[in-house]
Design an enzyme around this catalytic site. Structure first.
Site: not given
Length: 172
Positions: A102, A105, A107
């Site tokens: 990716r 990312d 989170d």
């Protein structure tokens, strides 16, 4: 004495940042700059930056990972929407391979001591206690934060992990 009706509530959140495609570190730095450029989020602290071995799906390049501590006026769902928008703007497409490569990312790892469990958002992050690339950076910022479900410090969760798994080195 009543509070100021114009006052805004600030919340503390911890965000995990990672990339393993393209200009990894630049992808991460641009994302945090985008997150904190407005009035809704302010950067309070940042961990060291790490190179980390992929977890679960191993056939990919290593990641650049770190964590940031922010102060935000957003609720957890609005913060999630903001993070997903930043990911899309960076060129992330939804994963064709679960845990695969990716470009970015982001989170939410912790949001205050809140526990959220919905289809779209789980806080604390449901796999954080199994991830050295999350726990080590969080411990750089504050090893004594208490996990709101396990009621243990981040440092004690990190110490539970197998030291030979999930290789992680400081980014040079």
């Amino acid at each position: 004495m009543p509070g100021n009706p114009n006052s805004v509530d600030f919340h503390t959140a911890y965000i995990s940042v990672g990339s393993n495609l393209g200009r990894k570190l630049e992808n991460c730095r641009k994302a945090i700059a985008a997150l904190t450029c407005g009035e809704n989020c302010r950067l309070l602290d940042q961990s060291l930056i790490y190179q980390t071995e992929p977890v679960d799906y191993k056939d990919q390049d290593w990641f650049v990972n770190y964590a940031v501590k922010i102060e935000t006026t957003l609720d957890p769902f609005s913060l999630l929407d903001t993070l997903k928008s930043i990911e899309r703007d960076a060129g992330r497409v939804r994963d064709t391979v679960r845990f695969g490569p990716r470009v970015l990312d982001l989170d939410i790892i912790l949001f205050e001591a809140m526990v959220v469990n919905t289809l779209n958002l789980v806080i604390p992050h449901p796999r954080m206690h199994k991830r050295r690339f999350v726990l080590k950076p969080i411990c750089d910022i504050d090893p004594d934060i208490i996990h709101p479900v396990f009621h243990r410090t981040m440092l004690s969760l990190l110490k539970d992990l197998d030291v030979t798994a999930q290789r992680i080195t400081e980014y040079k």
